[in-house]
Design a protein around this motif. Sequence first.
Motif, PDB file in Angstrom:
ATOM      1  N   ARG A 166       0.358  -1.539   0.236  1.00 45.50           N
ATOM      2  CA  ARG A 166      -0.266  -0.356   0.405  1.00 45.50           C
ATOM      3  C   ARG A 166       1.153   1.016   0.020  1.00 45.50           C
ATOM      4  N   SER A 167       2.458   0.884   0.562  1.00 47.93           N
ATOM      5  CA  SER A 167       3.175   2.391  -0.082  1.00 47.93           C
ATOM      6  C   SER A 167       3.423   2.720  -1.206  1.00 47.93           C
ATOM      7  N   VAL A 168       2.738   1.981  -2.080  1.00 47.66           N
ATOM      8  CA  VAL A 168       3.527   2.248  -3.271  1.00 47.66           C
ATOM      9  C   VAL A 168       2.076   3.446  -3.914  1.00 47.66           C
ATOM     10  N   HIS A 169       2.410   4.448  -4.183  1.00 48.80           N
ATOM     11  CA  HIS A 169       1.472   5.409  -4.990  1.00 48.80           C
ATOM     12  C   HIS A 169       2.041   5.612  -6.268  1.00 48.80           C
ATOM     13  N   MET A 170       0.684   5.821  -6.750  1.00 50.53           N
ATOM     14  CA  MET A 170       1.229   6.354  -8.402  1.00 50.53           C
ATOM     15  C   MET A 170      -0.813   7.318  -8.450  1.00 50.53           C
ATOM     16  N   GLU A 171      -0.762   8.003  -9.252  1.00 44.81           N
ATOM     17  CA  GLU A 171      -1.691   8.959 -10.207  1.00 44.81           C
ATOM     18  C   GLU A 171      -2.391   7.594 -10.061  1.00 44.81           C
ATOM     19  N   ASN A 209       6.992  -2.103  -9.615  1.00 42.00           N
ATOM     20  CA  ASN A 209       7.198  -1.319  -8.686  1.00 42.00           C
ATOM     21  C   ASN A 209       6.935  -2.295  -7.538  1.00 42.00           C
ATOM     22  N   TYR A 210       5.742  -3.527  -6.958  1.00 42.84           N
ATOM     23  CA  TYR A 210       5.631  -4.653  -6.019  1.00 42.84           C
ATOM     24  C   TYR A 210       6.976  -5.356  -6.508  1.00 42.84           C
ATOM     25  N   LEU A 211       7.438  -5.660  -7.293  1.00 45.84           N
ATOM     26  CA  LEU A 211       9.024  -6.960  -7.235  1.00 45.84           C
ATOM     27  C   LEU A 211      10.528  -5.866  -7.348  1.00 45.84           C
ATOM     28  N   TYR A 219       9.695  -8.610   0.857  1.00 44.21           N
ATOM     29  CA  TYR A 219       8.855  -9.174   1.900  1.00 44.21           C
ATOM     30  C   TYR A 219       7.582 -10.068   0.991  1.00 44.21           C
ATOM     31  N   VAL A 220       7.517  -9.192  -1.017  1.00 41.97           N
ATOM     32  CA  VAL A 220       7.434  -9.673  -2.382  1.00 41.97           C
ATOM     33  C   VAL A 220       7.527 -10.591  -2.654  1.00 41.97           C
ATOM     34  N   GLN A 221       7.646 -12.012  -2.710  1.00 38.27           N
ATOM     35  CA  GLN A 221       7.406 -12.958  -4.021  1.00 38.27           C
ATOM     36  C   GLN A 221       7.210 -12.679  -5.559  1.00 38.27           C
ATOM     37  N   SER A 222       6.283 -12.455  -5.200  1.00 36.31           N
ATOM     38  CA  SER A 222       5.302 -12.685  -6.994  1.00 36.31           C
ATOM     39  C   SER A 222       4.269 -11.688  -6.671  1.00 36.31           C
TER      40      SER A 222
END
Length: 231
Positions: A166-171, A209-211, A219-222
């Motif tokens: 949730r920390s990923v912020h995009m317009e 972005n998440y990867l 934390y994120v593998q896929s």
Amino acid sequence: MAVAFHNLNSDSGLKKLDEYLLARSYITGYQASKDDITVYSYLAKTPSAEYVNASRWYKHIDALLRISGVSGEGAGVIVEGSAPITEAVATPPAADSKASAAEEEDDDDVDLFGEETEEEKKAAEERAAAMKASGKKKESGKSSVLMDVKPWDDETDMKKLEEAVRSVHMEGLTYGASKLVPVGYGIKKLQIMLTIVDDLVSVDDLIENYLTVEPINEYVQSCDIVAFNKI
């Protein structure tokens, strides 16, 4: 062949539904459909936490019905041994009025989510028109995305994983409801709903972005897109 369930408000019926949804997000296919609404309409209330998969599925369908609706046709589902709980289904007021009138005229029309009749098609068109007239128009050019986010292992802090996602912020990106879904061996995945503005957010860029962005990749593998629907 249609999927069949029996007496969904009994322990045995809920157990079968819970087992069926262990590896599925929806009753049939890869997006919410009329089959999900049919099963949903037979449940008197949210399944207890004991039935984790059925409870997760019920809350997700309930949210879709209240926010954006369900348009998929589905492959067919049969529910035996109980009557649909029509009061539990979230529908606009115009549809409720028509349903009440239909109940008074003919008991055979109580099931709003069986095979689609001409009256139901007309009601769906009228609901869409009512939504436009209400002033609560859906913005064009948006999509609803259901995403699975898998951790590295069973020791990953899932709370921090969700915070990182949730920390990923995009317009043009808005986060919705989320839940943890067991996948086996003590590992859970995060399932989260997103709304994106198509012209501003690319799903491929979003997943990248998440990867790749720190500390998210700790934390994120896929990440996998489970469902993608225009709204």
